[in-house]
Design a protein around this motif. Structure first.
Motif, PDB file in Angstrom:
ATOM      1  N   LYS A 107      40.883  36.400  45.078  1.00  0.00           N
ATOM      2  CA  LYS A 107      42.347  36.391  45.097  1.00  0.00           C
ATOM      3  C   LYS A 107      42.892  37.755  45.544  1.00  0.00           C
ATOM      4  O   LYS A 107      43.802  37.821  46.360  1.00  0.00           O
ATOM      5  N   GLU A 108      42.280  38.833  45.032  1.00  0.00           N
ATOM      6  CA  GLU A 108      42.710  40.176  45.424  1.00  0.00           C
ATOM      7  C   GLU A 108      42.483  40.418  46.915  1.00  0.00           C
ATOM      8  O   GLU A 108      43.329  41.030  47.576  1.00  0.00           O
ATOM      9  N   LEU A 109      41.367  39.937  47.447  1.00  0.00           N
ATOM     10  CA  LEU A 109      41.087  40.118  48.859  1.00  0.00           C
ATOM     11  C   LEU A 109      42.083  39.342  49.727  1.00  0.00           C
ATOM     12  O   LEU A 109      42.491  39.810  50.791  1.00  0.00           O
ATOM     13  N   LYS A 110      42.464  38.149  49.280  1.00  0.00           N
ATOM     14  CA  LYS A 110      43.436  37.347  50.028  1.00  0.00           C
ATOM     15  C   LYS A 110      44.799  38.024  50.049  1.00  0.00           C
ATOM     16  O   LYS A 110      45.551  37.901  50.996  1.00  0.00           O
ATOM     17  N   GLU A 111      45.119  38.725  48.945  1.00  0.00           N
ATOM     18  CA  GLU A 111      46.423  39.389  48.860  1.00  0.00           C
ATOM     19  C   GLU A 111      46.489  40.652  49.706  1.00  0.00           C
ATOM     20  O   GLU A 111      47.560  41.155  49.958  1.00  0.00           O
ATOM     21  N   MET A 112      45.337  41.152  50.123  1.00  0.00           N
ATOM     22  CA  MET A 112      45.315  42.394  50.915  1.00  0.00           C
ATOM     23  C   MET A 112      45.778  42.163  52.297  1.00  0.00           C
ATOM     24  O   MET A 112      45.921  41.630  53.115  1.00  0.00           O
TER      25      MET A 112
END
Length: 112
Positions: A107-112
C-alpha cells in the motif's frame, strides 16, 4: 508464499529481514547460533533457511515412517505433540503477520 507470489517484488534481503524480525526471541537465537544471522548475505540466509526446512522435512518423514508414542516428560511439562502444536500456531501467527506487513508495504509503495 514466496513460491506462489515470487517474493511480492521484495528483495531477498528485505524478505530475510522481515522474516527474521517476525520471529520470537528464542527462534532468532536458534538462527543466530552459527553467528549473527542477519550478517549473512541474502543468498546465504536463504540457504540456511532452506537447509533447516530440508532437515525438518527429513525428520518429519522419519517420524511418520517410525511413529513414536506420546512422551510425557513430567507431570508439569508438555508432551511432544503439544509442543509441535504450539510451534505450528506460532508459525501460523508469523505467516499472518508477514502477510499483513506485506500488504502495508504494498500500500505504501502504491501511494508513492
Amino acid at each position: 508464499m514466496l513460491r506462489t507470489c515470487y517474493g511480492h517484488g521484495l528483495t531477498k534481503g528485505a524478505i530475510v529481514q522481515i522474516f527474521y524480525h517476525g520471529l520470537d526471541d528464542p527462534t532468532q537465537e536458534i538462527l543466530d547460533a552459527g553467528g549473527i544471522f542477519l550478517y549473512n548475505t541474502p543468498n546465504e540466509a536463504f540457504k540456511i533457511l532452506e537447509d533447516k526446512v530440508i532437515l525438518k522435512l527429513d525428520f518429519s518423514d522419519d517420524s511418520q515412517n517410525n511413529p513414536e508414542p506420546k512422551i510425557v516428560v513430567s507431570a508439569g511439562e508438555s508432551n511432544l505433540n503439544s509442543d509441535h502444536a504450539i510451534l505450528m500456531e506460532k508459525f501460523k501467527a508469523l505467516t499472518t503477520k508477514f502477510d499483513s506487513e506485506f500488504l502495508k508495504i504494498r500500500k505504501e509503495l502504491k501511494e508513492m
